[in-house]
Scaffold this active site. Structure first.
Site, PDB file in Angstrom:
ATOM      1  CG  LEU A   1       9.027  -9.794  -3.624  1.00 17.43           C
ATOM      2  CD1 LEU A   1       9.759  -9.142  -4.770  1.00 17.43           C
ATOM      3  CD2 LEU A   1       9.956 -10.738  -2.867  1.00 17.43           C
ATOM      4  CB  CYS A   2       3.633  -7.880  -0.455  1.00 19.68           C
ATOM      5  SG  CYS A   2       3.589  -6.179   0.063  1.00 19.68           S
ATOM      6  CB  THR A   3       3.409  -3.884  -4.399  1.00 21.95           C
ATOM      7  OG1 THR A   3       3.286  -3.198  -3.176  1.00 21.95           O
ATOM      8  CG2 THR A   3       2.671  -3.122  -5.481  1.00 21.95           C
TER       9      THR A   3
ATOM     10  CB  THR B   1      -0.851  -9.779  -3.331  1.00 24.18           C
ATOM     11  OG1 THR B   1      -0.275  -8.684  -2.645  1.00 24.18           O
ATOM     12  CG2 THR B   1      -0.252 -11.079  -2.831  1.00 24.18           C
TER      13      THR B   1
END
Ligand SMILES: [Zn+2]
Lengths: 549, 426
Positions: free
Chosen positions: B202-204, B207
């Site tokens: 999810l962080c990929t 952000t």
């Protein structure tokens, strides 16, 4: 989290056309270029016998949208046709089989054109039809076939260099064999994506080295976020540099050295975090085996580089002109043009995009150098840069079909295949059935071929025909069994076997027309009893066997 | 149609049915045995790419009583391979149109369509068939029918054993499997053949997007929920896909990423698998060839020795057949609990999340019990609420789980199944 959601959208936002929607699931395999090739194809089927396998093949070509097909078949629809051929119904009885099949096939796709012969009850004039309704992209004919018709097709095909496929389906067995008239190169072979990665870590060009050096200049003082987002390509370039300084300028090459190198990379990972390590360093370690090796030429490309063209026409074809230029490039740089794609790796977006740009720029530069070499050669001035780009991108996996000449004769193949069968039996006995190798399908080919002109033959007649070519065949028990199995069908087709064979032939025809993926080289034999197929390759003027494992 | 015509019509099939060959010398070719094929009731699951072919192939193999289940309606993108459908059929039920077409073309065959889900039927329905042929694109549906057919087997009733023939394709590749429930390895035994695709973190997406797919997943998972442009996402609605495509394009532009197209957006959001007529023809015919061999004993079928045929057609043609072993700890046909090695300090939530990607589990909504207590239940809402607080507890220190404990996992997708594990710690 990025909170900026812009409302501006790119200028060109186009949804799919009706045609793109219809063909969506196949365009994902062969793209618009493959589709365009299919749509300009004109395919001939010379049909005969039980008549189903060729029509099933056409079904799988009409659906994806070939331009046109022609069926030549002088049979009149009879009861047995209705029990095996889906593209006929009761209203077709006593009518022309070619006409009825054509009409029902055309229902599948309004964009396809179709025609049939003979038009009336006139006697079939194959030579006339071939000359009047061509040119054909590819000719398919089914066994059994009249000797004189076969001779007519072969003469036409060889004169026009038209690829031909012979299809034979009887009972639980089938085979098909392609004749391509000379070498058939494929550029767009669609290798598995994982195989195509080429990061040039052992031969970095100056811009790449500079980029990596800049990023790791103060690697120890980078903040944790930056350190944890160094792309693995950069990490590996950095640690390779360090490794060489410690190892007399040598790269890690042996498995042991690579293992040590992995530990060395790991030692650079920061562990003072909740995860106890860094994902990008783990990615780097996982990438060592695949990316830190001296690239060798694939056998397919080696064959291209070593190939002797047979004529001036072949020599001046765009494929061979570009292949020669790529060969010169390879001699000069000791590496192929860079394909230019970069696999995904953990990195900041802007860093990744920059790195990706470096690979793309280098690929463009290499392709330009090849294009310059192409332009210098005779006929090279007309070659499209896009064709050179495609070749450079796929160079490592370019492949020649039908390249080899010569080989053992039928009897020698027979002996080799029989020996393999015996070894397989011995292995089965030795391991108590735990380990068994497949038996050869070659004998199925021999038995079917013996009925190519006379479908209703007894097992004895089949063996007699086979032994005229291969005297020792009479003594092999399995040959006898297979002859019995062929005789059992009495030339009749089983719908399933013909549908399956029609699927495989259509797939190969699509590969040949689109010049994408790798077509079979050149014979495939299917055994519906053990559910196995095996490719055989015929080497003119004899046969040679090549079972891919 | 007169008897003579019927005999003439099926003469090719009869050649191999009436005459024994060298590989089926013990087969019964009496009139009575030959009659059985016409009497057999066979179920086809799926009327899509494989299903259309399967219906045609079975009808021309002499099966006369066929049922077909499919809940889907016809989409324009089906027409490049689902050859029983025309442009005018778009929007109609696949099962109905396919059944009517084959009935009309092949005289004498009766095909009964069911426009519904396989889960809408109970064991009584499945008990009426002699053979089940599956042409599905969903692993979940395969697992469901597999578990149902295995559970139905009653060792005292020979007719309760329904051979399951399962086909699957992806692009130029495919496979055929023959399963004799409880006797040979089942689909669950071979579940690790399908590796679930790893999800992008999810962080990929949030952000550091790098690929066009990351931008599309961002639009799909994050932007859609934030902006709710339509009440529910309909992946078949071009307007919804266009919205995602525009969002993804804008994000790609912002990060300097190229390659977002409408087609890619649709492919990522719907997880589209390429599909072509030829591969479907090959795999469907291979399934029906096995069905014919099982029903007639005209030749030995796959199943008891080799049970799995793999086909690959992108690099030449390659097929091979394999022998698989039954797994004693298979949740469907096995008897014993599976070993499960976990980190004792992980939370229950982490453990449950790991079940989604574990190749031999692939459970999306797992509930979990240990020996005597319920650790977490997805349903009903009151129990979910009571057990929710356990999700953030660690396995050993908080929940008291230990080496050798047995845990039981269930999922609403497979109501008949309990996955049993014996714990050990890393
Ligand atoms: Zn099982």
């Amino acid at each position: 989290m990025a909170e900026i959601v812009t409302d501006q959208t790119p200028a060109v936002l186009r949804g799919p056309t009706e045609k793109e929607k219809k063909y969506d699931r196949q365009l994902r395999l062969w793209a618009a270029s493959g589709q365009a090739a299919l749509e300009s194809a004109n395919i001939l089927l010379v049909n005969s016998g039980a008549g189903t396998v060729g029509v099933e093949t056409l079904k799988n070509l009409v659906l994806p949208g070939i331009g046109k097909f022609v069926i030549i078949d002088d049979a009149v629809v009879s009861e047995p046709d209705l029990g095996v051929n889906f593209f006929l119904d009761e209203s077709c009885l006593e009518k022309s089989r070619s006409e009825c099949c054509t009409n029902l096939l055309l229902e599948l796709n309004p964009e396809v054109h179709g025609d049939w012969y003979p038009k009336n009850k006139e006697k079939l004039d194959l030579r006339y039809i071939l000359n009047s309704s061509g040119p054909f992209t590819l000719i398919m004919y089914t066994n059994p076939i009249r000797q004189e018709d076969l001779a007519t097709i072969e003469a036409y095909a060889s004169q026009h260099q038209t690829p031909v496929v012979c299809i034979h389906s009887a009972g639980f067995y089938s085979y098909f064999r392609f004749s391509l008239h000379g070498t058939f190169p494929i550029v767009d072979t669609h290798p598995e994506v994982e195989k195509t990665t080429d990061l040039r870590l052992l031969q970095p060009w100056p811009e790449l080295s500079a980029f990596a050096q800049e990023m790791v200049k103060e690697i120890d003082t980078l903040d944790d976020h930056e350190h944890g987002h160094l792309p693995y390509a950069v990490i590996l370039l950095h640690f390779l540099e360090q490794w060489r300084q410690l190892h007399d300028g040598k790269n890690p090459t042996t498995p042991n050295e690579k293992k040590e190198f992995g530990k060395f990379v790991l030692s650079g990972s920061r562990t003072n975090n909740p995860e106890g390590g860094e994902e990008n360093f783990q990615e780097a370690i996982d990438a060592i085996n695949k990316n830190i090796k001296v690239s060798e030429l694939e056998p397919g490309l080696k064959e291209v580089f070593n190939h002797q063209v047979s004529s001036e026409v072949e020599r001046q074809s765009s494929f061979w002109t570009i292949a020669r230029a790529v060969g010169l490039f390879y001699q000069k740089h000791n590496c192929l043009p860079l394909p230019g794609s970069l696999p995904d790796m953990k990195a900041q977006s802007s860093v990744y995009v920059k790195l990706q740009g470096l690979y793309k720029a280098k690929a463009r530069k290499d392709a330009q150098e090849v294009l310059d070499l192409v332009r210098e050669s005779v006929g090279g001035e007309h070659i499209e840069p896009t064709e050179v780009d495609l070749f450079c991108k796929n160079a490592r996996f370019v492949k020649l079909i039908n390249a080899k000449l010569g080989g053992p004769d039928l009897g020698q193949i027979f002996n080799a295949e029989k020996a393999d069968d015996e070894a397989a039996e011995a292995m089965k006995i030795e391991t108590g059935g735990a380990f068994s190798l497949p038996l050869s399908n070659f004998f199925i080919y021999l038995a079917l071929k013996a009925t190519a002109h006379s479908p209703v033959a007894t097992a004895n007649e089949i063996i007699n025909t086979v032994t005229q070519l291969i005297p020792q065949a009479a003594d092999y028990e399995r040959m006898g069994q297979i002859a019995q199995e062929v005789a059992r069908a009495r030339g009749g087709e089983l719908h399933n076997i013909s549908a399956l064979t029609g699927g495989m032939v259509a797939q190969e025809v699509i590969k040949i027309i689109t010049k994408q993926y790798i077509p079979i080289d050149d014979t495939c034999i299917f055994d519906g009893i053990s559910s196995r197929s095996a490719p055989h390759r015929r080497k003119h003027p004899e046969f040679a066997l090549r079972i891919r494992v | 149609m007169t008897g003579t015509n019927a005999t003439r019509r099926w003469q090719y099939l009869d050649h191999i049915r009436r005459n024994l060959g060298p590989f089926n010398q013990d087969s019964d070719v009496s009139e009575e045995a030959l009659e059985a094929l016409g009497q057999a009731k066979i179920l086809v699951i799926g009327a899509g790419g494989l299903g259309c072919e399967i219906l045609k192939d079975l009808a021309l193999s002499g099966f006369r009583n066929i049922h077909v289940i499919d809940m889907d309606t016809i989409d324009i993108s089906n027409l490049n391979r689902q050859f029983l459908f025309r442009k005018d059929d778009v929007g109609k039920h696949k099962a109905e149109v396919a059944a009517a077409f084959v009935e009309k073309r092949v005289k004498g065959v009766k095909i009964t369509p069911h426009n519904c889900r396989i889960q809408d039927f109970d064991e009584d329905f499945y008990m009426q068939f002699q053979i089940v042929v599956c042409g599905l694109d969903s692993i979940e549906a395969r697992r469901w029918i597999n578990a149902t057919l295995v559970n139905m087997v009653d060792m005292d009733n020979q007719d309760s054993l329904k051979p399951l023939i399962d086909g699957g394709t992806e692009g130029f590749k495919g496979q055929t499997r023959v399963i004799f429930p409880t006797l040979t390895p089942c689909i669950e035994c071979q579940l690790d053949l399908y590796t679930p695709r790893a999800a992008v973190p999810l962080c990929t997406l949030a952000t550091i997007p790098r690929q066009p797919e990351h931008c599309i997943e961002w639009a799909h998972i994050i932007a859609w929920d934030q902006e709710k442009p339509f009440p529910d996402l309909d992946k078949d609605d071009p307007e919804h896909i266009t919205w995602l495509y525009q969002k993804a394009s804008a994000r790609a532009q912002e990060f300097g990423i190229t390659g977002v197209t409408y087609s890619l957006t649709q492919g990522v959001v719907k997880n589209i698998i390429p599909a072509i007529a030829s591969t479907n023809a090959i795999i469907a015919a291979s399934c029906c060839n096995e069905a014919l061999k099982i029903a007639t004993t005209a030749a030995p079928a796959l199943g008891f020795e080799e049970s799995y045929m793999m086909y690959s057609g992108d690099d030449g043609i390659y097929t091979s057949t394999f022998k698989y072993d039954k797994k004693p700890d298979c949740a469907v046909c096995g008897e014993v609990a599976k070993p499960l090695q976990v980190d004792p300090s992980m939370t229950l939530r982490d453990l449950l999340d790991s079940f989604a990607v574990k190749p031999d589990l692939q459970l999306k909504k797992p509930s979990i019990r240990a020996d005597d207590k319920t650790l977490y239940m997805q349903f009903p809402p009151s129990i979910e609420e009571q057990t929710r607080s356990n999700l953030d507890k660690t396995l050993k220190a908080d929940l008291g789980l230990d080496v050798g404990h047995e845990i039981a996992v269930t999922d609403p997708a497979f109501p008949a199944l309990t996955f049993r594990f014996i714990l050990s710690f890393t």
